[in-house]
Design a protein around this motif. Structure first.
Motif, mmCIF file in Angstrom:
data_model
loop_
_atom_site.group_PDB
_atom_site.id
_atom_site.type_symbol
_atom_site.label_atom_id
_atom_site.label_comp_id
_atom_site.label_asym_id
_atom_site.label_seq_id
_atom_site.Cartn_x
_atom_site.Cartn_y
_atom_site.Cartn_z
ATOM 1 N N PRO A 36 0.495 -1.608 -0.099
ATOM 2 C CA PRO A 36 0.023 0.276 -0.054
ATOM 3 C C PRO A 36 0.779 0.773 0.458
ATOM 4 O O PRO A 36 -0.101 2.457 -0.232
ATOM 5 N N ASN A 37 1.756 0.882 -0.010
ATOM 6 C CA ASN A 37 3.206 2.601 0.474
ATOM 7 C C ASN A 37 3.436 2.364 -0.688
ATOM 8 O O ASN A 37 4.129 3.829 -1.254
ATOM 9 N N GLY A 38 3.159 2.312 -1.477
ATOM 10 C CA GLY A 38 3.638 1.985 -3.016
ATOM 11 C C GLY A 38 4.745 1.398 -3.711
ATOM 12 O O GLY A 38 5.127 1.575 -4.444
ATOM 13 N N LYS A 39 5.668 0.934 -3.022
ATOM 14 C CA LYS A 39 6.754 0.383 -2.870
ATOM 15 C C LYS A 39 7.335 -1.626 -2.667
ATOM 16 O O LYS A 39 5.761 -2.055 -2.778
ATOM 17 N N ARG A 40 7.663 -1.919 -3.732
ATOM 18 C CA ARG A 40 7.590 -2.879 -3.829
ATOM 19 C C ARG A 40 8.383 -4.208 -3.451
ATOM 20 O O ARG A 40 9.231 -3.557 -3.347
ATOM 21 N N GLU A 60 13.304 -4.681 0.454
ATOM 22 C CA GLU A 60 12.716 -3.787 -1.238
ATOM 23 C C GLU A 60 12.918 -3.412 -2.290
ATOM 24 O O GLU A 60 14.311 -4.821 -2.033
ATOM 25 N N MET A 61 12.444 -3.730 -3.341
ATOM 26 C CA MET A 61 13.064 -4.064 -4.453
ATOM 27 C C MET A 61 12.690 -2.158 -5.331
ATOM 28 O O MET A 61 12.257 -1.622 -5.420
ATOM 29 N N GLU A 62 14.353 -2.882 -5.903
ATOM 30 C CA GLU A 62 14.583 -1.171 -6.471
ATOM 31 C C GLU A 62 14.171 -1.500 -8.436
ATOM 32 O O GLU A 62 13.718 -0.432 -8.802
ATOM 33 N N SER A 63 13.767 -2.365 -8.604
ATOM 34 C CA SER A 63 13.593 -2.755 -10.544
ATOM 35 C C SER A 63 13.162 -4.853 -9.582
ATOM 36 O O SER A 63 13.087 -4.936 -8.544
ATOM 37 N N LEU A 88 17.501 -6.437 -5.380
ATOM 38 C CA LEU A 88 17.134 -5.749 -4.235
ATOM 39 C C LEU A 88 17.885 -4.399 -3.743
ATOM 40 O O LEU A 88 18.661 -3.800 -4.386
ATOM 41 N N THR A 89 17.023 -3.572 -2.700
ATOM 42 C CA THR A 89 17.708 -2.153 -2.589
ATOM 43 C C THR A 89 17.069 -2.158 -0.531
ATOM 44 O O THR A 89 16.279 -3.038 -0.055
ATOM 45 N N GLY A 90 18.103 -1.871 -0.193
ATOM 46 C CA GLY A 90 18.106 -2.029 1.425
ATOM 47 C C GLY A 90 18.683 -3.508 2.262
ATOM 48 O O GLY A 90 19.278 -4.177 1.798
ATOM 49 N N ASN A 122 4.977 -0.924 8.496
ATOM 50 C CA ASN A 122 6.770 -0.797 7.695
ATOM 51 C C ASN A 122 6.761 -2.072 7.674
ATOM 52 O O ASN A 122 6.699 -2.935 8.726
ATOM 53 N N PRO A 123 7.212 -2.197 6.439
ATOM 54 C CA PRO A 123 7.447 -3.780 6.297
ATOM 55 C C PRO A 123 9.033 -4.609 6.234
ATOM 56 O O PRO A 123 9.025 -5.276 7.052
ATOM 57 N N LEU A 124 9.775 -3.603 6.930
ATOM 58 C CA LEU A 124 10.578 -3.916 6.927
ATOM 59 C C LEU A 124 11.380 -3.806 9.083
ATOM 60 O O LEU A 124 12.264 -3.879 9.097
ATOM 61 N N ASP A 125 10.048 -3.280 9.569
ATOM 62 C CA ASP A 125 10.305 -3.559 10.764
ATOM 63 C C ASP A 125 9.910 -5.021 11.028
ATOM 64 O O ASP A 125 8.477 -5.529 11.199
#
Length: 532
Positions: free
Chosen positions: A166-170, A193-196, A200-202, A261-264
């Protein structure tokens, strides 16, 4: 008659007549719709494992699957949930290198206007499994794919899935070995998170470190894999498989994202009990996905289960309708026993009246494949269909003409036994057909290696002989087999005889699909024609 009199009576006001006619029409339409939705199917619907389905831009279902000893990937397309559909092999692993073997659990996705397949591969050593991304080389999802990238995970990784939050990020979720643990001792779910679509990124976050006892069968330190991300009712839900996939206690778990926050890692909260698990006769249900019915009005769980009570990697695909409770969470109940008819998913395409066919072995696309060892026991080449039905005697192989039903018919084929034993023949007026020896309703006209020509009917559980006669049996000899069905009269002809060798009258099944069946041997069918 009473209604007709009332409508015709001059004592009834015209507006009452109109209302009554509307009510009649409504009742008739409701009855017709109810009758249409009473079409049923049975589990298991086909042989496979690790199903992930998605709806493409054209509204059809797509799924990818490993074939050829996990060294190739095929993509399937279907308008139906109960029929896997047509397929093409779209990728074959290279002969050498780090991605030459063990392509597991591929998922097809349509991202940023392109088709991608997420799978995993290794160099022949499982410890070197990594997630790779395949990119379509054309706009055709059933066209060829190439290796685009390896996702840079810190360690062993399989079962990748991707989703836009929902935050617009993949984000990408996969199953992996945590760093610092003994190889193959546990599997956790990780997110990044995915950059493309290929990068992967982060940070990479472990979201399944807490393991309940039901997640540890076959792996004392716990096993989570096969994730699917679902965004619905204002919630982000993660459906996943737990415990060893080779055990009868393989099952589904559920976790929700409590926060934004999916990364929490602490925001991912597991349900304390299995979401969907084994029953008395369905073993190891796990690794699957939720998908909408063809008309979008229902949700269904597509999953695999083992054919063996003790659990194994011999698996078939099942469907189970899913409801949603007042808390906005999915509810699936218990698995449906194999062979039990249940209403088809809403909007499933109805069977159409079948055409005349002078040759149905021109393409495998015509056929719905109900054979257990997927991709290994059936081959169509040079207008001959070869079936090896001796691999597991519990399971007879069936193929049915896709999408068509026949009532009265005249069907002809040639069959040759390529082994000393077996049974093979024509099935007709078939309904509720699934994986399994006698898992169908309808009729069979078949030749046996014991020298019997048999006309029988099947009720989904067992065969009942309607007529039989002795015939000479010899391997490597071609038999001409013909079936004529007109109303209740069923006739079977052998080797061009003018008069039927077998005749029976039976009204149990009036129409259905037509196809072929083989048991316990290696057989070849040549030529298949049908008139009606």
């Amino acid at each position: 008659m009473r209604l007709r009199f009332l409508l015709a009576s001059s004592l009834v006001p015209s507006w009452v007549t109109v209302v009554l006619w509307l009510l009649v029409c409504l009742c008739l339409a409701t009855a017709a719709n109810a009758e249409e939705h009473e079409t049923t199917f049975v589990n298991p619907v086909y042989a496979a494992q690790d199903p992930y389905l998605m709806v493409g831009p054209d509204g059809a279902y797509y799924q990818a699957a490993s074939l050829k000893s996990d060294r190739a990937i095929a993509v399937y397309r279907s308008e139906s949930l109960t029929d896997r559909g047509i397929h093409r092999v779209v990728f074959t692993a290279p002969d050498k290198g780090p991605y030459r073997d063990q392509l597991w659990a591929p998922e097809i996705h349509y991202l940023d206007g392109k088709w991608w397949i997420y799978t995993c591969a290794d160099d022949g050593d499982n410890a070197n499994h990594r997630v790779i991304v395949l990119e379509a080389e054309t706009d055709d999802p059933l066209g060829s794919y190439k290796i685009a990238a390896e996702l840079k995970t810190p360690a062993w990784a399989i079962d990748a899935t991707v989703s836009k939050f929902p935050n617009g990020k993949r984000y990408c979720v996969w199953s992996g070995w945590p760093e610092g643990t003994r190889p193959d001792s546990t599997q956790h779910l990780f997110i990044s998170e995915m950059e493309s679509p290929t990068k992967l990124t982060g940070p990479i976050v472990d979201i399944s470190s807490k393991m309940y006892p039901w997640e540890t069968v076959g792996r004392p330190d716990g096993l989570n894999e096969g994730a699917q991300l679902i965004h619905r009712n204002g919630k982000t839900i993660l459906l996943y498989a737990a415990s060893g996939s080779w055990t009868p206690d393989y099952c589904f778990g559920l976790m929700t994202l409590e926060g934004e926050n999916p990364l929490d890692a602490s925001a991912w909260v597991k349900q304390a009990t299995p979401w969907f698990s084994r029953s008395k006769d369905v073993y190891g249900p796990g690794h699957g996905c939720l998908i909408s019915s063809p008309d979008g009005s229902e949700d269904w769980l597509v999953f695999h289960s083992s054919i063996d009570p003790q659990g194994s990697w011999n698996r078939c695909i099942n469907l189970k309708k899913v409801e949603w409770n007042d808390d906005g969470m999915p509810v699936a109940g218990q698995p449906t026993s194999w062979g039990v008819p249940v209403p088809v998913p809403a909007g499933e395409p109805a069977l159409k009246p079948g055409p005349n066919l002078s040759e149905a072995f021109d393409t495998l696309d015509r056929w719905e494949l109900l054979h257990f060892y997927n991709g290994q026991t059936l081959k169509l080449a040079d207008k001959q269909l070869r079936i090896n039905a001796s691999a597991d005697r519990r399971f007879g192989d069936k193929v049915l003409l896709r999408g068509f039903e026949y009532r009265n018919l005249d069907v002809h084929t040639r069959v040759r036994f390529d082994s000393e034993e077996g049974t093979a023949g024509i099935v007709f007026r078939v309904a509720n057909a699934g994986i399994g020896r006698d898992n169908f309703q309808g009729y069979a006209a078949q030749i046996t290696s014991s020298g019997q020509l048999v006309l029988a009917k099947c009720d989904g559980q067992k065969m009942s002989v309607l007529a039989s006669t002795q015939v000479p049996f010899a391997p490597q000899r071609w038999y001409d087999l013909r079936v004529v069905a007109e109303g209740e009269t069923l006739k079977v002809y052998l080797d061009g005889a003018e008069s039927p060798q077998l005749t029976a009258n039976d009204a149990s099944y009036g129409s259905g699909q037509v196809g072929l069946r083989a048991l316990e041997g290696k057989v070849t069918f040549a030529h298949f024609s049908i008139e009606h």
